[in-house]
Enzyme design. Sequence first.
Site, PDB file in Angstrom:
ATOM      1  CB  SER A  45       9.672 -10.161  -1.320  1.00 49.30           C
ATOM      2  OG  SER A  45       9.795 -11.215  -1.638  1.00 49.30           O
TER       3      SER A  45
ATOM      4  CE  LYS B 280       7.676  -8.119  -3.931  1.00 49.39           C
ATOM      5  NZ  LYS B 280       6.444  -8.541  -3.929  1.00 49.39           N
TER       6      LYS B 280
ATOM      7  CG  HIS C 297      11.534 -10.206  -5.695  1.00 52.43           C
ATOM      8  ND1 HIS C 297      10.405 -10.503  -5.502  1.00 52.43           N
ATOM      9  CD2 HIS C 297      12.550 -10.600  -4.869  1.00 52.43           C
ATOM     10  CE1 HIS C 297      10.526 -11.520  -4.723  1.00 52.43           C
ATOM     11  NE2 HIS C 297      11.843 -11.545  -4.321  1.00 52.43           N
ATOM     12  CG  ASN C 298       6.998  -9.795  -7.480  1.00 49.01           C
ATOM     13  OD1 ASN C 298       7.686  -9.710  -6.551  1.00 49.01           O
ATOM     14  ND2 ASN C 298       5.737  -9.773  -7.340  1.00 49.01           N
TER      15      ASN C 298
ATOM     16  CD  GLU D 190       8.185 -14.689  -6.591  1.00 46.55           C
ATOM     17  OE1 GLU D 190       8.555 -13.749  -5.756  1.00 46.55           O
ATOM     18  OE2 GLU D 190       6.944 -15.102  -6.429  1.00 46.55           O
TER      19      GLU D 190
HETATM   20  P1  NBP Z   1      -5.068 -10.042   1.853  1.00 41.32           P
HETATM   21  O1  NBP Z   1      -6.239 -10.274   0.612  1.00 41.32           O
HETATM   22  O2  NBP Z   1      -4.923 -10.725   2.964  1.00 41.32           O
HETATM   23  O3  NBP Z   1      -5.800  -8.548   2.705  1.00 41.32           O
HETATM   24  C1  NBP Z   1      -6.017  -7.330   1.854  1.00 41.32           C
HETATM   25  C2  NBP Z   1      -6.544  -6.231   2.703  1.00 41.32           C
HETATM   26  O4  NBP Z   1      -7.056  -5.001   1.996  1.00 41.32           O
HETATM   27  C3  NBP Z   1      -7.657  -6.580   3.898  1.00 41.32           C
HETATM   28  O5  NBP Z   1      -7.146  -6.012   5.046  1.00 41.32           O
HETATM   29  C4  NBP Z   1      -8.844  -5.872   3.173  1.00 41.32           C
HETATM   30  O6  NBP Z   1      -9.664  -5.495   4.112  1.00 41.32           O
HETATM   31  C5  NBP Z   1      -8.050  -4.531   2.568  1.00 41.32           C
HETATM   32  N1  NBP Z   1      -8.727  -3.989   1.515  1.00 41.32           N
HETATM   33  C6  NBP Z   1      -9.412  -4.031   0.341  1.00 41.32           C
HETATM   34 BR1  NBP Z   1      -9.124  -5.782  -0.348  1.00 41.32          BR
HETATM   35  N2  NBP Z   1     -10.228  -3.067  -0.103  1.00 41.32           N
HETATM   36  C7  NBP Z   1      -9.929  -2.232   0.762  1.00 41.32           C
HETATM   37  C8  NBP Z   1     -10.582  -0.787   0.746  1.00 41.32           C
HETATM   38  N3  NBP Z   1     -11.176  -0.503  -0.182  1.00 41.32           N
HETATM   39  N4  NBP Z   1     -10.230   0.040   2.030  1.00 41.32           N
HETATM   40  C9  NBP Z   1      -9.646  -0.561   2.900  1.00 41.32           C
HETATM   41  N5  NBP Z   1      -9.057  -1.606   3.055  1.00 41.32           N
HETATM   42  C10 NBP Z   1      -9.207  -2.389   1.783  1.00 41.32           C
HETATM   43  O7  NBP Z   1      -3.644  -9.412   1.222  1.00 41.32           O
HETATM   44  P2  NBP Z   1      -2.491  -9.606   1.399  1.00 41.32           P
HETATM   45  O8  NBP Z   1      -1.932 -10.790   1.213  1.00 41.32           O
HETATM   46  O9  NBP Z   1      -2.146  -9.003   3.009  1.00 41.32           O
HETATM   47  O10 NBP Z   1      -1.686  -8.516   0.673  1.00 41.32           O
HETATM   48  C11 NBP Z   1      -1.648  -7.015   0.739  1.00 41.32           C
HETATM   49  C12 NBP Z   1      -0.725  -6.300  -0.262  1.00 41.32           C
HETATM   50  O11 NBP Z   1       0.568  -6.965  -0.101  1.00 41.32           O
HETATM   51  C13 NBP Z   1      -1.231  -6.768  -1.663  1.00 41.32           C
HETATM   52  O12 NBP Z   1      -0.682  -5.532  -2.572  1.00 41.32           O
HETATM   53  C14 NBP Z   1      -0.498  -7.846  -2.034  1.00 41.32           C
HETATM   54  O13 NBP Z   1      -0.111  -7.916  -3.566  1.00 41.32           O
HETATM   55  C15 NBP Z   1       0.901  -7.655  -1.332  1.00 41.32           C
HETATM   56  N6  NBP Z   1       1.970  -8.762  -0.941  1.00 41.32           N
HETATM   57  C16 NBP Z   1       1.133 -10.023  -0.889  1.00 41.32           C
HETATM   58  C17 NBP Z   1       2.085 -10.960  -0.406  1.00 41.32           C
HETATM   59  C18 NBP Z   1       1.569 -12.342  -0.098  1.00 41.32           C
HETATM   60  O14 NBP Z   1       2.365 -13.124   0.047  1.00 41.32           O
HETATM   61  N7  NBP Z   1       0.485 -12.353   0.432  1.00 41.32           N
HETATM   62  C19 NBP Z   1       3.586 -10.884  -0.665  1.00 41.32           C
HETATM   63  C20 NBP Z   1       3.958  -9.535  -0.893  1.00 41.32           C
HETATM   64  C21 NBP Z   1       3.270  -8.486  -1.209  1.00 41.32           C
HETATM   65  P3  NBP Z   1     -11.143  -6.495   4.474  1.00 41.32           P
HETATM   66  O15 NBP Z   1     -10.620  -7.308   5.551  1.00 41.32           O
HETATM   67  O16 NBP Z   1     -12.196  -5.201   4.862  1.00 41.32           O
HETATM   68  O17 NBP Z   1     -11.365  -6.922   3.145  1.00 41.32           O
END
Ligand code: NBP
Length: 497
Positions: free
Chosen positions: A147, A201, A204-205, A208
């Site tokens: 988070s 987690k 937590h959400n 939130e």
């Molecule tokens: P993003 O949307 O920024 O990135 C997603 C990633 O997953 C990209 O690298 C994408 O690759 C990859 N991906 C996907 Br989509 N499908 C794939 C597949 N079949 N094989 C390999 N790679 C794949 O997400 P993020 O915001 O970095 O979030 C990542 C995780 O963290 C999620 O579960 C999210 O819920 C969690 N999270 C996010 C936040 C936040 O504030 N953003 C906070 C806490 C937790 P590509 O570039 O090839 O599409």
Amino acid sequence: MKTTEQSAGSEPGLAAIGMAPSDIGIVGLGVMGANLALNLSDQAYRLSVYNRTGAVTAEFIATHGQGRAIAVADNLQQLVSQLASPRVILLMVTAGRAVEAVIEQLQPWLAPGDILIDGGNSNYQDTDRRWRTLAARGLHFVGMGVSGGEDGARFGPSLMPGGAAAAWPVIRDMFQAIAARVDGIPCCQWLGEGGAGHYVKMIHNGIEYGDMQLIAEVCHLMQHALGLSHDEMADRFAAWNGGRLESYLIEITARLLRQRDHDGGPLVERILDVAGSKGTGVWTAQDALDNAVPLTLIGEAVHARMLSARKSERVAAAALLGSVPTLVPEAERAACLEALHDALYAAKLVSYTQGFMLMQAAAEKNGWALPFGDIALLWRAGCIIRSRFLADIRNSFERQPVPPSLLQDPFFAAEVKNAEAGWRRAVMLAVGHGIAAPALSSALSFYDGYRCAYGSANIIQAQRDFFGAHTYQRVDRDETAHFHTRWLGDGGEEKLS
Ligand code: NBP
């Protein structure tokens, strides 16, 4: 799956080109993966990175790679070949099918003892299943809640790891090094086996969701019942952030209320009143129903987002049923603002009471020894719900004996009693002005129900026995005995075994 020697096939590895193997491999260079990678690199860990879309990796390296020990992998086999043994691989990909697919693709190249960490927002039941399946193949699977969003990932997130306990001694230093800290203590502690980390987690959400809904309701009342301008509202939140309500969400609310649009008007006024969600709030509410825990506040927060989504229906209903609320007289505004402060504080306490109740029920059901004090501590910084208040929650879990709930903790009981009059006034303000405040008011109903030694369920039991002979227990007899009254007959009572 191959042995350590066989795995990674014909890929030469970094040693072949004179580079030390990497400490950790990262799959997924989206918002979170990229920032966690840089955070780990700042702590002098050697990384290997892989992203499904190669252009993303290329851009990451072009922008950030200079002077850092980051190796690029073109595929997962190569990534595995670049890692020191046991391999530690962090998946930062979208929860669900992407996690499943990456695990499938990685498995042929891994060896017993290797560690796979899913840092996404996966459902804890998926994590539990993956932990069991991979354990059967000798792999250590960790579900780690992360988070703090982009900034947290870059400079110090709150991390909630759970899963294969054997992995913890291997990964502890690395993740505690990049986590946020409070008084020198890292916001990253081991939470237990299976899906425990992702469960925490999820809670937590859910919390939130509740905190955000409470703040939104208070803003709405400030504007529509008290007639405050956005700057006045911002001033009030900024002042509150210096006291018991000090928290990240109160702080950012003060800031976003001040934000101006191109024409100088408050930006928030131009934002559509429809709240999106990614599902973790619904999971929390569903889990509470499954565990028979009255998680009313988070439930209301989830429902409020659902109601917000019915925009066109609300617009039509407003024309038919709506009315413009009147403002409270100027002379009463200061007292009403104090009441809103107290209501926000007391309702927040109810929300955390319910959240911890749910974690206690889940811990019992799943056989987890969740460290509740540590959980309060690791939410104290780095994450979205970080607040001063969590330090008091931690203290409550350090008392001996631990109070049965936060509302029965001597400190919080005194706090909530102090806030009670203002809380009631705030709820009456909402009801009297026809302004929806489901989280503030349901929290008060929970509080009134919780502190009521003899409630209304006797009537429900009598009704159930009347129409369905479901029986009831008596307060003046052994509580294990069940009775049925012949309500429509002679009124006599039968004792049932
Ligand atoms: P993003 O949307 O920024 O990135 C997603 C990633 O997953 C990209 O690298 C994408 O690759 C990859 N991906 C996907 Br989509 N499908 C794939 C597949 N079949 N094989 C390999 N790679 C794949 O997400 P993020 O915001 O970095 O979030 C990542 C995780 O963290 C999620 O579960 C999210 O819920 C969690 N999270 C996010 C936040 C936040 O504030 N953003 C906070 C806490 C937790 P590509 O570039 O090839 O599409």
